[in-house]
Design a protein around this motif. Structure first.
Motif, PDB file in Angstrom:
ATOM      1  N   GLY A  19       7.266  -4.330  -8.597  1.00  0.00           N
ATOM      2  CA  GLY A  19       7.296  -3.157  -9.167  1.00  0.00           C
ATOM      3  C   GLY A  19       7.905  -1.930  -8.341  1.00  0.00           C
ATOM      4  O   GLY A  19       8.711  -2.440  -7.458  1.00  0.00           O
ATOM      5  N   THR A  20       8.396  -0.889  -9.233  1.00  0.00           N
ATOM      6  CA  THR A  20       9.168   0.142  -8.590  1.00  0.00           C
ATOM      7  C   THR A  20       8.265   1.407  -8.898  1.00  0.00           C
ATOM      8  O   THR A  20       7.760   1.556  -9.871  1.00  0.00           O
ATOM      9  CB  THR A  20      10.310   0.392  -9.555  1.00  0.00           C
ATOM     10  N   LEU A  21       8.293   2.387  -7.687  1.00  0.00           N
ATOM     11  CA  LEU A  21       7.651   3.642  -7.953  1.00  0.00           C
ATOM     12  C   LEU A  21       8.448   4.903  -7.452  1.00  0.00           C
ATOM     13  O   LEU A  21       9.035   4.497  -6.496  1.00  0.00           O
ATOM     14  CB  LEU A  21       6.439   3.402  -7.342  1.00  0.00           C
ATOM     15  N   THR A  22       8.430   5.896  -8.435  1.00  0.00           N
ATOM     16  CA  THR A  22       9.106   7.076  -7.922  1.00  0.00           C
ATOM     17  C   THR A  22       8.341   8.239  -7.811  1.00  0.00           C
ATOM     18  O   THR A  22       7.465   8.598  -8.818  1.00  0.00           O
ATOM     19  CB  THR A  22      10.467   7.234  -8.922  1.00  0.00           C
ATOM     20  N   GLY A  23       8.685   9.141  -6.909  1.00  0.00           N
ATOM     21  CA  GLY A  23       7.970  10.370  -7.198  1.00  0.00           C
ATOM     22  C   GLY A  23       8.186  11.226  -5.654  1.00  0.00           C
ATOM     23  O   GLY A  23       9.049  10.654  -4.930  1.00  0.00           O
ATOM     24  N   PHE A  24       7.890  12.505  -5.582  1.00  0.00           N
ATOM     25  CA  PHE A  24       7.795  13.332  -4.596  1.00  0.00           C
ATOM     26  C   PHE A  24       7.062  13.166  -3.417  1.00  0.00           C
ATOM     27  O   PHE A  24       5.863  12.997  -3.849  1.00  0.00           O
ATOM     28  CB  PHE A  24       8.194  14.718  -5.142  1.00  0.00           C
ATOM     29  N   LEU A  25       7.396  13.289  -2.389  1.00  0.00           N
ATOM     30  CA  LEU A  25       6.616  13.510  -1.052  1.00  0.00           C
ATOM     31  C   LEU A  25       6.887  14.717  -0.413  1.00  0.00           C
ATOM     32  O   LEU A  25       8.007  15.262  -0.603  1.00  0.00           O
ATOM     33  CB  LEU A  25       6.821  12.529   0.007  1.00  0.00           C
ATOM     34  N   ARG A  80       2.779  16.674 -11.591  1.00  0.00           N
ATOM     35  CA  ARG A  80       3.298  15.827 -12.154  1.00  0.00           C
ATOM     36  C   ARG A  80       4.527  14.807 -11.566  1.00  0.00           C
ATOM     37  O   ARG A  80       4.702  13.763 -12.093  1.00  0.00           O
ATOM     38  CB  ARG A  80       4.050  16.561 -13.534  1.00  0.00           C
ATOM     39  N   LYS A  81       5.099  15.408 -10.582  1.00  0.00           N
ATOM     40  CA  LYS A  81       6.349  14.907  -9.915  1.00  0.00           C
ATOM     41  C   LYS A  81       5.983  13.970  -8.513  1.00  0.00           C
ATOM     42  O   LYS A  81       6.632  13.299  -7.929  1.00  0.00           O
ATOM     43  CB  LYS A  81       7.388  15.758  -9.644  1.00  0.00           C
ATOM     44  N   VAL A  82       4.766  14.304  -8.095  1.00  0.00           N
ATOM     45  CA  VAL A  82       4.431  13.615  -6.812  1.00  0.00           C
ATOM     46  C   VAL A  82       4.176  12.145  -6.871  1.00  0.00           C
ATOM     47  O   VAL A  82       4.185  11.391  -8.097  1.00  0.00           O
ATOM     48  CB  VAL A  82       2.874  14.122  -6.351  1.00  0.00           C
ATOM     49  N   LEU A  83       4.566  11.465  -5.806  1.00  0.00           N
ATOM     50  CA  LEU A  83       4.480  10.093  -5.477  1.00  0.00           C
ATOM     51  C   LEU A  83       2.734   9.754  -5.624  1.00  0.00           C
ATOM     52  O   LEU A  83       2.208  10.269  -4.856  1.00  0.00           O
ATOM     53  CB  LEU A  83       5.100   9.507  -4.371  1.00  0.00           C
ATOM     54  N   PRO A  84       2.430   9.072  -6.587  1.00  0.00           N
ATOM     55  CA  PRO A  84       0.936   8.651  -6.528  1.00  0.00           C
ATOM     56  C   PRO A  84       0.754   7.531  -5.352  1.00  0.00           C
ATOM     57  O   PRO A  84       1.379   6.673  -5.072  1.00  0.00           O
ATOM     58  CB  PRO A  84       0.804   7.702  -7.912  1.00  0.00           C
ATOM     59  N   GLU A  85      -0.381   7.692  -4.738  1.00  0.00           N
ATOM     60  CA  GLU A  85      -1.039   6.726  -3.829  1.00  0.00           C
ATOM     61  C   GLU A  85      -1.505   5.425  -4.750  1.00  0.00           C
ATOM     62  O   GLU A  85      -2.067   5.931  -5.877  1.00  0.00           O
ATOM     63  CB  GLU A  85      -2.074   7.579  -3.018  1.00  0.00           C
ATOM     64  N   GLY A  86      -1.666   4.535  -3.957  1.00  0.00           N
ATOM     65  CA  GLY A  86      -2.285   3.387  -4.628  1.00  0.00           C
ATOM     66  C   GLY A  86      -1.444   2.143  -4.255  1.00  0.00           C
ATOM     67  O   GLY A  86      -1.331   2.008  -3.074  1.00  0.00           O
ATOM     68  N   THR A  87      -1.407   1.058  -5.183  1.00  0.00           N
ATOM     69  CA  THR A  87      -0.816  -0.324  -4.819  1.00  0.00           C
ATOM     70  C   THR A  87       0.089  -0.655  -5.672  1.00  0.00           C
ATOM     71  O   THR A  87       0.279  -0.361  -6.821  1.00  0.00           O
ATOM     72  CB  THR A  87      -1.810  -1.409  -4.724  1.00  0.00           C
ATOM     73  N   ARG A  93       0.833  -1.383   0.006  1.00  0.00           N
ATOM     74  CA  ARG A  93       0.010  -0.038  -0.040  1.00  0.00           C
ATOM     75  C   ARG A  93       0.844   1.168  -0.043  1.00  0.00           C
ATOM     76  O   ARG A  93       1.743   1.492   0.882  1.00  0.00           O
ATOM     77  CB  ARG A  93      -0.847   0.006   1.411  1.00  0.00           C
ATOM     78  N   ILE A  94       0.555   2.305  -0.741  1.00  0.00           N
ATOM     79  CA  ILE A  94       1.355   3.448  -0.885  1.00  0.00           C
ATOM     80  C   ILE A  94       0.258   4.600  -0.506  1.00  0.00           C
ATOM     81  O   ILE A  94      -0.539   5.118  -1.516  1.00  0.00           O
ATOM     82  CB  ILE A  94       2.036   3.598  -2.465  1.00  0.00           C
ATOM     83  N   ASP A  95       0.470   5.197   0.412  1.00  0.00           N
ATOM     84  CA  ASP A  95      -0.259   6.488   0.768  1.00  0.00           C
ATOM     85  C   ASP A  95       0.371   7.218   1.677  1.00  0.00           C
ATOM     86  O   ASP A  95       1.607   6.945   2.324  1.00  0.00           O
ATOM     87  CB  ASP A  95      -1.573   6.169   1.468  1.00  0.00           C
ATOM     88  N   TYR A  96       0.349   8.526   1.848  1.00  0.00           N
ATOM     89  CA  TYR A  96       0.855   9.828   2.238  1.00  0.00           C
ATOM     90  C   TYR A  96       0.931   9.447   3.931  1.00  0.00           C
ATOM     91  O   TYR A  96       1.845   9.828   4.571  1.00  0.00           O
ATOM     92  CB  TYR A  96       0.282  11.066   1.899  1.00  0.00           C
ATOM     93  N   ALA A  97      -0.120   8.726   4.480  1.00  0.00           N
ATOM     94  CA  ALA A  97      -0.109   8.515   6.013  1.00  0.00           C
ATOM     95  C   ALA A  97       0.807   7.630   6.266  1.00  0.00           C
ATOM     96  O   ALA A  97       1.252   7.552   7.421  1.00  0.00           O
ATOM     97  CB  ALA A  97      -1.700   8.033   6.356  1.00  0.00           C
ATOM     98  N   SER A  98       1.565   6.805   5.522  1.00  0.00           N
ATOM     99  CA  SER A  98       2.542   5.630   5.648  1.00  0.00           C
ATOM    100  C   SER A  98       3.939   6.379   5.921  1.00  0.00           C
ATOM    101  O   SER A  98       4.606   5.623   6.131  1.00  0.00           O
ATOM    102  CB  SER A  98       2.609   4.752   4.633  1.00  0.00           C
TER     103      SER A  98
END
Length: 253
Positions: free
Chosen positions: A209-215, A197-204, A82-87
């Protein structure tokens, strides 16, 4: 439940008063890093790579409002992550937790920043009155002493001979203290297109997999000498918390 919106409003007030400084995060000497200098941590099949000095987008003064951290998450845990900002949080040495902020929260607070056009600083556009010296043309013959045009007159507004002159005249309309008023780009509402455009997206993030972005974290106060980026690992299917990653940073103002 943490309340974050009032802090954002406070940051805007402090910024307007000139009380918020620009801070960046640097890996501590003891922090493992990649060859490129980004900090890394790995546990339970998940690898986290973080860079606290990577923002190069619009607005140019974003680090005065929030603390942007570029992260890359690599999931080899065998579970959907799980990818969410609360984490994600930044835990300060003061034991205050700086929360990751959704770009929509910045929008709801009506914040704005400069540098949206990519132009920094103030640009003088008007004609004003100043004092200087140099070669120029004067309509007053008495102003010539020994063939030198000292005195009031109209002077070349460009760089080079004749730029400055004693008395009133037309002066360089670009950088400098000689114009009577200055113009700077109007503040651009947040979030900007670059931020979205650069934010880390929330989701699964599925395994493999690999995910890149800004918090975008609450602005780290200059009172902090260090902070620790913490990432809670949560199984997106079951909701089980199965690990935590931590990366310590030094705070540089």
């Amino acid at each position: 439940m943490r309340t974050r919106a009032p802090w954002i409003a406070l940051a805007a007030l402090l910024l307007a008063a000139g009380c918020v400084t620009t801070t960046t995060l640097q890996p501590l000497p003891s922090t493992p890093t990649t060859q490129a200098g980004s900090a890394i941590a790995e546990a339970d099949g998940v690898r986290l790579v973080a860079d606290g000095d990577a923002w190069r987008g619009t607005p140019s003064d974003l680090e005065s409002i929030v603390t942007p951290v570029l992260v890359r998450i690599e999931n080899q845990s065998g579970r959907p992550l799980r990818i969410d900002y609360a984490s994600f949080t930044l835990l300060g040495g003061s034991h205050f937790e700086y929360a990751a902020i959704s770009p929509l929260e910045l929008h709801d607070e009506g914040l704005a920043a400069v540098g949206g056009s990519g132009v920094g600083g103030n640009v003088a556009l008007s004609v004003g009155v100043g004092v200087g010296w140099g070669w120029g043309w004067s309509p007053f013959p008495s102003a010539f002493v020994g063939g030198h045009p000292w005195g009031p007159g109209w002077y070349n507004p460009w760089y080079g001979p004749g730029w400055y002159g004693y008395g009133p005249g037309f002066y360089d309309p670009f950088w400098g203290p000689y114009s009577s008023w200055y113009w700077s780009p109007p503040p651009e509402p947040l979030p900007t297109r670059d931020m979205l455009r650069k934010v880390l997206p929330e989701g699964t993030l599925d395994t493999g997999g690999t995910l890149t972005g800004f918090l975008y974290f609450q602005n780290v106060s200059e009172r902090e000498g260090s902070v620790t980026l913490q990432a809670r690992l949560v199984d997106a299917r079951t909701g089980e918390h199965f690990g935590t990653l931590a990366i310590p940073f030094g705070v540089r103002s």
